[in-house]
Design an enzyme around this catalytic site. Structure first.
Site, mmCIF file in Angstrom:
data_model
loop_
_atom_site.group_PDB
_atom_site.id
_atom_site.type_symbol
_atom_site.label_atom_id
_atom_site.label_comp_id
_atom_site.label_asym_id
_atom_site.label_seq_id
_atom_site.Cartn_x
_atom_site.Cartn_y
_atom_site.Cartn_z
ATOM 1 N N SER A 126 0.806 -1.218 0.000
ATOM 2 C CA SER A 126 0.000 0.000 0.000
ATOM 3 C C SER A 126 0.842 1.273 0.000
ATOM 4 O O SER A 126 0.340 2.346 -0.312
ATOM 5 C CB SER A 126 -0.950 0.018 1.201
ATOM 6 N N LYS A 163 1.485 4.169 7.148
ATOM 7 C CA LYS A 163 0.698 4.975 6.227
ATOM 8 C C LYS A 163 1.138 6.433 6.312
ATOM 9 O O LYS A 163 1.865 6.836 7.226
ATOM 10 C CB LYS A 163 -0.798 4.902 6.575
#
Length: 213
Positions: A126, A163
């Site tokens: 991701s 993230k």
């Protein structure tokens, strides 16, 4: 060369130096072809030109006749290398249960205190477009907050993820760097920042060198 082109060239040279420096400190100096592969140069000569520029600038030394001959000049490291714990893996994708099962230690050169640092091995894709790939090791500074836009390791209930942090109207959002993944927008009482990613390491031959304390 335009000012923008000069800036891009200098920034790439800086990134190449950090990559080579970290590989040297980990005990695995890179070859020119490994630098080429890591930075996506079409020709090996492009990587060689940057490395030769770093040698001319006095940031690297090169032992003639050795493929892995790049070294840091004597007395050039401002901070001593310290060993920080490699605490298992962190998911860069769907959340996964956090693990603090030490896999060993990795050398890190930083002005920050050793007990404020830890390392995690990344899983998932991701954060691909932020150049954080599966198998990479992220060096993390322990802290409970970070600025919007910084890359963090966050704990959502009992699951950890890496993230990009976005702060919007008092709300914490955890954004991927890959359009195939959705942002994570947890309730404020379900999320905790564990630290900020301050360094990313990639090992093209096998996994990260793991040392005993």
């Amino acid at each position: 060369m335009t000012a923008a082109s000069r800036y891009r060239s200098q920034e790439r040279k800086r990134r190449i130096f950090l990559f080579v420096r970290d590989r040297i400190l980990s005990g695995a100096p890179p070859t020119t072809r490994e630098v080429q592969a890591h930075f996506g140069f079409r020709a090996v000569q492009s990587a060689r030109d940057y490395l030769e520029a770093l040698v001319r600038d006095g940031l690297l030394d090169k032992e003639p006749g050795k493929a892995r001959g790049y070294r840091l000049p004597a007395g050039s490291t401002p901070y001593p290398a310290v060993l920080v714990p490699l605490l298992g893996r962190v998911q860069a994708g769907a959340l996964t249960t956090a693990s603090e099962d030490p896999d060993g230690y990795v050398p890190v050169q930083s002005a920050k205190p050793r007990d404020e640092l830890f390392a995690l091995r990344v899983r998932g894709e991701s954060m691909r477009d932020a150049a954080i790939l599966p198998g990479d090791v992220v060096i993390v500074h322990r802290q409970e907050s970070a600025a919007s836009g910084e890359i963090v390791v966050a704990l959502v209930e009992d699951e950890a993820t890496v993230k990009r942090l976005k702060l919007r109207a008092g709300r914490i959002e955890l954004h991927p760097a890959n359009p195939a993944f959705d942002p994570i927008v947890p309730d404020a009482d379900r999320v905790r920042i564990l630290g900020k990613v301050i360094e990313v390491r990639r090992y093209l031959e096998g996994s990260a060198p793991v040392l005993e304390p």
